[in-house]
Write an enzyme that holds these catalytic residues in place. Structure first.
Site, PDB file in Angstrom:
ATOM      1  N   HIS A 145       0.844  -1.199   0.000  1.00  0.00           N
ATOM      2  CA  HIS A 145       0.000   0.000   0.000  1.00  0.00           C
ATOM      3  C   HIS A 145       0.883   1.254   0.000  1.00  0.00           C
ATOM      4  O   HIS A 145       1.965   1.250   0.579  1.00  0.00           O
ATOM      5  CB  HIS A 145      -0.879  -0.026   1.246  1.00  0.00           C
ATOM      6  CG  HIS A 145      -2.003   0.968   1.243  1.00  0.00           C
ATOM      7  ND1 HIS A 145      -1.864   2.246   1.723  1.00  0.00           N
ATOM      8  CD2 HIS A 145      -3.281   0.852   0.817  1.00  0.00           C
ATOM      9  CE1 HIS A 145      -3.027   2.880   1.603  1.00  0.00           C
ATOM     10  NE2 HIS A 145      -3.894   2.065   1.058  1.00  0.00           N
ATOM     11  N   SER A 352      -8.594 -15.666  -0.204  1.00  0.00           N
ATOM     12  CA  SER A 352      -8.752 -14.219  -0.276  1.00  0.00           C
ATOM     13  C   SER A 352     -10.223 -13.894  -0.507  1.00  0.00           C
ATOM     14  O   SER A 352     -10.967 -14.683  -1.089  1.00  0.00           O
ATOM     15  CB  SER A 352      -7.902 -13.682  -1.413  1.00  0.00           C
ATOM     16  OG  SER A 352      -8.253 -12.343  -1.655  1.00  0.00           O
TER      17      SER A 352
HETATM   18  C1  LIG Z   1      -6.560   0.024   3.494  1.00  0.00           C
HETATM   19  C2  LIG Z   1      -5.162  -0.373   3.545  1.00  0.00           C
HETATM   20  C3  LIG Z   1      -4.206   0.452   4.145  1.00  0.00           C
HETATM   21  C4  LIG Z   1      -4.553   1.814   4.692  1.00  0.00           C
HETATM   22  O1  LIG Z   1      -5.367   1.705   5.826  1.00  0.00           O
HETATM   23  P1  LIG Z   1      -6.291   2.934   6.254  1.00  0.00           P
HETATM   24  O2  LIG Z   1      -7.150   2.332   7.336  1.00  0.00           O
HETATM   25  O3  LIG Z   1      -7.047   3.346   5.042  1.00  0.00           O
HETATM   26  O4  LIG Z   1      -5.405   4.010   6.763  1.00  0.00           O
HETATM   27  C5  LIG Z   1      -2.910   0.008   4.210  1.00  0.00           C
HETATM   28  N1  LIG Z   1      -2.566  -1.180   3.698  1.00  0.00           N
HETATM   29  C6  LIG Z   1      -3.445  -2.009   3.101  1.00  0.00           C
HETATM   30  C7  LIG Z   1      -2.989  -3.312   2.558  1.00  0.00           C
HETATM   31  C8  LIG Z   1      -4.787  -1.625   3.009  1.00  0.00           C
HETATM   32  O5  LIG Z   1      -5.663  -2.436   2.418  1.00  0.00           O
END
Ligand SMILES: *Cc1c(COP(=O)(O)O)cnc(C)c1O
Length: 400
Positions: A145, A352
């Site tokens: 992410h 998944s």
């Molecule tokens: C959604 C997500 C994030 C970010 O999380 P938030 O709650 O939106 O801050 C980080 N990593 C992954 C893999 C995600 O799916």
């Protein structure tokens, strides 16, 4: 050309409001309440067709509405005192203990708190890692992410992007090569600079699980290893999935971040971060004024988010959560079967909730709020996604 004809919004769009202003004079609260009720009812009627995003929309916390008439502010650590006394820290401790068990740790061995979301948890994890391995680089896959790059940037940690394999998971062999190179470049007295590995537990596009145990082993080429599991969307699935992906503390993770508004479902973004207590500093009172110790990133934190998470988890318990996850996994398999019949060529990583398929026409993407990347669309079978919605999506896909 001005067009004064009002048409009903196309499916998939929430009605647009004119530009909103807050004026000098007080507004009529009754009119505003009507407007906000219209907004929330439009959002609620759209919810069954929101297939592409990981937020479970199947919740109703209306019974907690009295909590909207009080301030609950969890200043600093959940376990610390607090001069104000208007907090929900006892509930927060229960949430942290429950999720520590979910992540296969003894709650007494874990420090944790309710965050503003998964991203804050990543920042906390990497800040903790940097204190132990100040010379290490951060290794994350090309599927990680963007919050990982953001957190590494804020902390001044160099980020190494490692390729993913065919399943979409970080390739352990590639990690071995990358970390070995850095040991040779920066030997640090023969021990190597170490490695901070971010394992993504449920990648954004494909829902793939990085293997924590394997990554810890391969990264050791750089020296000492710290593993943070970004389990924002996939941690709770991994905890109950039949194939038992290796993601938790018993598998070798040092800290874990989870989003609260994704698999669990909540009306406000929130999350939980957990870390091995022995890796987190000892608590010190941060100020005489608050009388709280604060290893949290924020000072004031949402006591309301805590109550929402506590309530959601209490209603299910470990058994209920497991049953819920297994139901969602069955729905994902149902989606694969139906999409195959509809000729959309679906693919799904083992255990998944994310199902990828051929990107359909734009009106279908809009109607079903699908998430797309290039020629691929995906849906995620979180709690509110029903078989009848998937049937209707497939009917749409079959249209010429
Ligand atoms: C959604 C997500 C994030 C970010 O999380 P938030 O709650 O939106 O801050 C980080 N990593 C992954 C893999 C995600 O799916």
């Amino acid at each position: 050309m001005t067009d004064t004809v009002t048409t009903s919004p196309a499916p998939g769009t929430v009605p647009q409001v004119p530009e909103l202003h807050i004026a000098d004079a007080p507004a009529d609260p009754a009119a505003d309440t009507t407007r906000l009720l219209n907004l929330t009812s439009a959002l609620r009627s759209e919810a069954p067709r929101v297939l592409g995003f990981p937020g479970n929309l199947d919740f109703d916390f209306s019974d907690l509405s009295p909590a909207l008439a009080v301030l609950t502010n969890n200043v600093g650590d959940p376990t610390s005192g607090d001069a104000s006394g208007v907090h929900t820290k006892a509930y927060e401790q229960a949430v942290v203990r429950f999720l520590a068990q979910t992540a296969d740790a003894r709650p007494d061995d874990i420090y944790g708190y309710v965050t503003s979301g998964g991203s804050e948890g990543i920042l906390f994890g990497l800040a903790t890692a940097r204190r132990h391995l100040p010379h290490a680089k951060v290794y994350a896959s090309d599927q990680a992410h963007y919050s990982v790059a953001r957190a590494a940037g804020l902390l001044g940690l160099p980020l190494v992007t490692v390729p993913s394999n065919d399943e979409g998971a970080l390739d352990p062999e590639a990690l071995k090569v990358a970390s070995f190179v850095h040991r040779r470049v920066r030997p640090h007295g023969g021990r190597g600079p170490g490695a901070i590995v971010v394992a993504t537990i449920g990648t954004t596009m494909r829902g793939a699980y990085d293997d924590v145990t394997e990554l810890r082993k391969q990264a050791a080429a750089a020296g000492d290893v710290y593993v943070h599991a970004d389990a924002a969307s996939g941690g709770l699935i991994a905890a109950h999935a039949p194939s038992a992906p290796r993601w938790n503390f018993a598998h070798g993770t040092d800290s874990i971040s989870i989003s609260g508004h994704k698999i669990i479902g909540a009306p406000v973004p929130c999350g939980v971060v957990l870390a091995r207590k022995d890796l987190v500093d000892a608590p010190v009172i941060a100020s005489e004024y608050t009388k709280a110790s604060a290893r949290t990133l924020g000072c004031s934190r949402s006591g309301l988010a805590v109550l929402l998470l506590w309530s959601a988890l209490r209603r299910q318990g470990h058994t209920g959560l497991r049953a819920h996850i297994l139901r969602c996994l069955e729905t994902a398999q149902y989606a694969v079967d139906q999409l195959t019949r509809a000729g959309a060529h679906p693919t799904r990583t083992t255990d998944s909730l994310t199902v990828c398929f051929e990107r359909p026409a734009d009106w279908i993407v809009r109607k079903w709020h699908l998430a797309c990347e290039g020629p691929t669309a995906h849906l995620i079978t979180v709690g509110h996604v029903t078989r009848s919605a998937l049937d209707e999506l497939c009917r749409d896909l079959r249209q010429p």
